[in-house]
Design a protein around this motif. Structure first.
Motif, short mmCIF file in Angstrom:
data_model
loop_
_atom_site.label_atom_id
_atom_site.label_comp_id
_atom_site.label_asym_id
_atom_site.label_seq_id
_atom_site.Cartn_x
_atom_site.Cartn_y
_atom_site.Cartn_z
N ALA A 1 0.78 -1.28 0.05
CA ALA A 1 0.07 0.01 0.06
C ALA A 1 1.02 1.21 -0.01
CB ALA A 1 -0.72 0.00 1.21
N THR A 2 0.22 2.21 -0.48
CA THR A 2 0.82 3.44 -0.43
C THR A 2 0.01 4.64 -0.01
OG1 THR A 2 0.37 4.48 -2.57
CG2 THR A 2 2.08 2.91 -2.47
N ALA A 3 0.39 5.57 0.69
CA ALA A 3 -0.18 6.85 1.44
C ALA A 3 0.52 8.09 1.36
CB ALA A 3 -0.96 6.50 2.62
N GLY A 4 0.08 8.94 0.93
CA GLY A 4 0.57 10.50 1.25
C GLY A 4 0.12 11.57 0.62
N GLY A 5 0.75 12.37 -0.30
CA GLY A 5 -0.04 13.70 -0.59
C GLY A 5 -0.24 13.55 -2.09
N LEU A 6 0.18 12.56 -2.95
CA LEU A 6 0.02 12.45 -4.15
C LEU A 6 -1.23 11.85 -4.64
CD1 LEU A 6 3.76 12.02 -5.32
CD2 LEU A 6 2.30 13.45 -6.45
N ASP A 7 -2.17 12.49 -5.56
CA ASP A 7 -3.23 11.91 -6.29
C ASP A 7 -2.66 11.12 -7.67
OD1 ASP A 7 -5.77 12.10 -4.67
OD2 ASP A 7 -5.19 14.31 -4.81
N LEU A 8 -3.61 10.39 -8.00
CA LEU A 8 -3.07 9.68 -9.47
C LEU A 8 -3.98 10.76 -10.55
CD1 LEU A 8 -3.37 5.98 -8.89
CD2 LEU A 8 -1.45 7.49 -8.77
N THR A 9 -3.31 11.92 -10.80
CA THR A 9 -3.93 13.06 -11.65
C THR A 9 -2.97 13.63 -12.12
OG1 THR A 9 -5.76 14.89 -11.60
CG2 THR A 9 -4.11 14.81 -9.76
N ILE A 10 -3.47 14.63 -13.07
CA ILE A 10 -2.63 15.17 -13.97
C ILE A 10 -2.15 16.59 -13.29
CG2 ILE A 10 -3.94 14.82 -16.17
CD1 ILE A 10 -5.28 17.57 -15.85
N ARG A 11 -0.82 16.98 -14.02
CA ARG A 11 -0.05 18.13 -13.39
C ARG A 11 0.40 17.99 -12.08
NH1 ARG A 11 -1.37 22.98 -16.49
NH2 ARG A 11 -0.41 24.02 -14.77
N ARG A 12 1.00 16.67 -12.05
CA ARG A 12 1.44 16.33 -10.84
C ARG A 12 2.99 15.68 -11.15
NH1 ARG A 12 -2.45 18.42 -9.08
NH2 ARG A 12 -3.74 17.57 -7.11
N TRP A 13 3.24 14.99 -12.26
CA TRP A 13 4.36 14.36 -12.53
C TRP A 13 5.55 15.23 -12.52
CZ3 TRP A 13 8.43 14.55 -15.75
CH2 TRP A 13 9.13 13.26 -15.93
N ASP A 14 6.55 15.01 -11.84
CA ASP A 14 8.10 15.62 -12.06
C ASP A 14 8.98 14.75 -11.22
OD1 ASP A 14 9.43 17.61 -12.93
OD2 ASP A 14 9.19 18.91 -11.18
N SER A 15 10.38 14.96 -11.91
CA SER A 15 11.26 14.21 -11.41
C SER A 15 12.08 15.16 -10.52
CB SER A 15 12.21 13.83 -12.52
OG SER A 15 12.74 15.12 -13.29
N SER A 16 12.70 14.60 -9.57
CA SER A 16 13.22 15.36 -8.40
C SER A 16 14.34 16.29 -8.77
CB SER A 16 13.91 14.39 -7.42
OG SER A 16 13.25 13.32 -6.95
N PRO A 17 15.02 16.34 -10.02
CA PRO A 17 15.77 17.75 -10.29
C PRO A 17 14.82 18.92 -10.09
CG PRO A 17 16.72 15.73 -11.35
CD PRO A 17 15.60 15.30 -10.76
N HIS A 18 13.63 18.58 -10.73
CA HIS A 18 12.80 19.89 -10.76
C HIS A 18 13.30 21.04 -11.79
CE1 HIS A 18 10.24 18.33 -7.75
NE2 HIS A 18 10.97 18.27 -6.96
N LYS A 19 13.58 20.39 -12.96
CA LYS A 19 14.26 21.53 -13.84
C LYS A 19 13.25 22.65 -14.25
CE LYS A 19 17.19 18.06 -16.17
NZ LYS A 19 17.51 17.17 -17.24
N ALA A 20 13.67 23.68 -14.20
CA ALA A 20 12.97 24.83 -14.65
C ALA A 20 12.22 24.55 -16.15
CB ALA A 20 13.46 26.08 -14.76
#
Length: 779
Positions: free
Chosen positions: A178-197
């Motif tokens: 199982a997983t829990a946290g702040g992330l929904d499976l929805t759009i405008r959420r995907w990003d990688s950890s470098p967070h490039k501009a």
């Protein structure tokens, strides 16, 4: 089996050192252990063991790991969310799907059930407010329920109080991962950890780019995952009125569900689950999330690291101020979004954050609190490049190296007592767990400071989190101070804040409440102005009805005129046809009844409306019977269980009660009654009895109601109010009579059972009534 630890056992389990040495004869008595933070029944719902637990930072890492785990699912995938979008790119850091399956969530789930027909997928999505309609997928039921194989079911969860939302973000696979946290499976959420501009993969379905996005999820297995499966089952039972198959023993393939690419951050550790739920329809409110926040703040010694989207809860601000005053060594770092951009958030959540910091300044401790936001881009100077703020959506709190918490709850009022929330927490039980918590904190800081976790750990050697941030600042990724400034006059609107960020579930008694701050200080608005602000929208609607063409589209007079223009026998036939045709598209039956009464007068109108309503009910019942329960469920979703359970129990009586106290639109009740095979005679008699009071009274209103809508007079309005009161009194009387019969029958059944039991035991049946429990036979 889930291991629910008692508070005393949790204290021993969580705080016990890894090795023990018996003190010598002259050894000093050991210092008392601090009270455990994770206390079942208080700060957490349950404390359950996780064989493995991992922190997944940012959606690329989470979506990639979840995709890998879902592909191994064999029996069930349970997903609960504030938002679930079929267009979500469920892909890892590469931004692409390289396993031969579709990249987007909806087609990916459909491909999974096609490969494994025995797999069942349940999607529990908040039946969201119209305020979010432009941000959501249009008609999610179309893409996630109607347009998917039958093994996939979507239920829109509306079982929350007015103004509340279902905010948990939980996924459970085969009841074992199982997983829990702040992330929904929805759009405008995907990003990688470098967070490039600039990132070409960071686009939405309209090919519009969006800013860098940061969030966190935790993955667990073992009994902790099973506990989250129980949590989902409870929510599904409330929303869909349906019990899912009970959770069994861990499946044989449970170990293989864990993604091979994911290393566990913790092993064999208790995980606490904290919830929030606002009071709703007799269910008590749950405030474990709030109590855990208070306990964690009260336990902080040297550092408190926080990532949170919202910061408005003044009670927690006061707790933090008190702890800082008690402990001069404590340093607090809070990461959030640089600002809130929408009009609503700017005047509610931003205003609340300004007040939160004002509490700390008033206590004289704000110098030991750094409110920061992540910024990415080239260094400032000759090589200056594009800069971007990172949207902080995470809900994280880390106390020293003692406790780690990741979940869905913001530091705002509604997350403490209104919305449904779910947080996971790990409290250090030994040096190994302490080191793991410190590593997670260093990993978070490293991501935002363009450093390695080892560099952060080295910079933290002196014990100061501030010193580490200062030493590693100035890189391509950095933490910048948030400068909200002061709250300008008129910038915060308390009456809107009371609805946008309520401390408790909003009930009808709160609509005209005296809006006050959480600390009890008045906002300075006179009561008459607050009443005016609440009543103004209603008056505006009435004005639009009176002075705009709106009434021409939504007025029974339109139908009435059509009927009156028909000659001779065509008028009643037209009325009957309208009932039949419009009933199939769920047009409000009461509008048709009023229109019929206005066109033909009271007595003919009563007859025509009665026949039309019954024929419409019969027709839609036949459609429901033809469709059957499976197809109807596919069309309407699991929530039809709530209707079917209400009308399937007692035949005529149940149908009558449903009509007197509608739980769903007229047409929907008809379809469900046909689909679940309610006998036709029971159904029609119950429908006639249930519609009779309203039919008579609505017909009696007749053209008076039309005059109220078009040219109201005081006499007509008073007459309308009197009819509504009479209607309510009749309905209440019939409901009371039915309840009396139910109690009488239940009491008779209980007495008969007691007498049968007495005969079986050889006692005098006449004495059996004395053994009936108090309240036996109550409805």
């Amino acid at each position: 089996m889930i291991e629910d630890l008692s508070p005393s056992a949790a204290l021993q389990r969580v705080m016990a050192p890894s090795t023990e040495t018996a003190p010598g004869p002259t050894a000093e008595a050991p210092a008392p252990l601090p009270e455990a933070l994770l206390r079942p029944g208080d700060t957490v719902w349950r404390l359950a063991e996780a064989g493995r637990a991992a922190v997944l930072v940012d959606a690329a890492n989470y979506y990639g790991a979840l995709r890998e785990a879902m592909k191994a699912a064999r029996s069930s995938i349970l997903i609960a969310g504030w938002d679930i979008d079929s267009r979500t790119p469920l892909v890892g850091p590469s931004g692409e799907a390289r396993d031969g399956l579709p990249a987007l969530l909806g087609p990916f789930l459909a491909a999974l059930v096609e490969r494994r027909p025995q797999l069942r997928i349940k999607l529990l999505l908040w039946d969201y407010s119209v305020l979010y309609a432009l941000e959501r997928e249009l008609l999610p039921a179309l893409s996630l329920h109607w347009g998917t194989p039958r093994q996939i079911e979507l239920c829109l969860d509306d079982q929350v109080a007015f103004g509340a939302s279902h905010h948990q973000k939980v996924v459970v696979i085969d009841d074992a991962l199982a997983t829990a946290g702040g992330l929904d499976l929805t759009i405008r959420r995907w990003d990688s950890s470098p967070h490039k501009a600039v990132n070409p993969h960071r686009t939405d379905p309209r090919d519009e780019t969006y800013p860098p996005f940061h969030d966190v999820q935790m993955m667990v297995d073992g009994p902790a995952a099973a506990a989250l499966a129980d949590l989902f089952r409870e929510r599904w039972a409330e929303a869909a009125c349906e019990d899912l198959p009970p959770r069994g023993d861990p499946p044989a393939h449970a170990a293989s569900l864990w993604p091979r690419s994911l290393a566990a951050d913790f092993t064999d550790t208790p995980v606490g689950i904290a919830r929030t739920r606002g009071s709703f329809e007799g269910l008590p409110e749950l405030r474990e999330v709030e109590r855990l926040y208070e306990a964690m703040i009260g336990a902080a010694e040297s550092s408190l690291y926080v990532e949170n989207q919202f910061l408005t809860h003044l009670g927690l601000a006061q707790k933090l101020a008190e702890r800082l005053a008690e402990n001069p060594k404590l340093e607090v770092v809070v990461l959030g979004p640089r600002t809130h951009h929408t009009w609503l958030e700017h005047r509610t959540m931003l205003a609340g954050r300004i007040r939160f910091m004002a509490v700390l300044r008033a206590a004289g401790v704000a110098d030991r609190v750094r409110l920061l936001y992540p910024e990415v881009g080239a260094k400032r100077g000759p090589q200056k490049g594009p800069l971007a703020d990172v949207m902080v959506h995470a809900k994280v709190m880390i106390v020293d190296d003692r406790c780690l918490r990741i979940g869905s709850a913001n530091l705002c009022n509604r997350s403490m007592g209104t919305d449904s929330e779910c947080d996971l927490a790990i409290e250090a039980q030994d040096d190994r767990t302490r080191a793991g918590i410190a590593r997670i904190r260093d990993r978070f800081l490293a991501e935002h400071l363009d450093a390695t976790p080892e560099e952060v750990a080295q910079a933290m050697r002196g014990g100061s989190i501030f010193a580490a941030i200062d030493k590693l600042s100035g890189r391509a990724r950095r933490l910048m101070p948030i400068q909200d400034g002061e709250l300008a006059e008129g910038e915060g609107l308390p009456q809107i804040e009371a609805v946008a960020d309520p401390a408790r579930a909003i009930g009808t008694t709160m609509l005209l409440a005296d809006f006050t701050a959480e600390d009890g200080t008045a906002h300075g608005m006179p009561l008459w102005l607050r009443v005016t602000l609440v009543a103004a929208p209603l008056l505006l609607i009435l004005a639009m009805w009176r002075y705009t063409p709106l009434s021409a589209f939504l007025n029974p007079e339109t139908f009435s005129a059509s009927m009156q223009n028909a000659n001779g026998a065509w008028g009643p036939l037209l009325a009957l046809g309208l009932f039949m045709v419009l009933g199939l598209i769920a047009f409000p039956v009461n509008v048709l009844i009023v229109a019929t009464a206005a066109a033909f007068g009271i007595w003919p109108g009563l007859a025509y409306a009665a026949v039309g309503a019954l024929v419409s009910a019969l027709l839609t019942w036949m459609v429901g019977r033809r469709l059957g329960p499976k197809l109807l469920r596919k069309l309407l979703g699991p929530r039809i269980n709530r209707i079917s359970r209400s009308i399937a129990r007692n035949g005529i009586l149940a149908v009558t009660m449903v009509r007197l106290m509608p739980i769903a639109p007229f047409t929907l009740v008809n379809l469900v009654a046909g689909a679940i095979r309610i006998p036709l005679l029971d159904y029609m008699v119950g429908t006639a009895l249930g519609l009779a009071p309203g039919l008579v009274l609505m017909t009696a209103l007749g053209d008076r109601l039309l005059r109220i809508m078009t040219d109201p007079s005081l006499r007509d309005i008073l007459g309308f109010a009197a009819v509504l009161l009479a209607w309510g009194a009749v309905s209440w009387g019939l409901q009371s009579l039915v309840s009396w019969f139910r109690r009488r029958n239940a009491q008779a059944e209980a007495q008969a059972d007691a007498q049968a039991e007495a005969r079986a035991e050889g006692r005098d049946p006449g004495q059996a009534e004395e053994r009936l429990p108090a309240g036996a036979g109550a409805a």
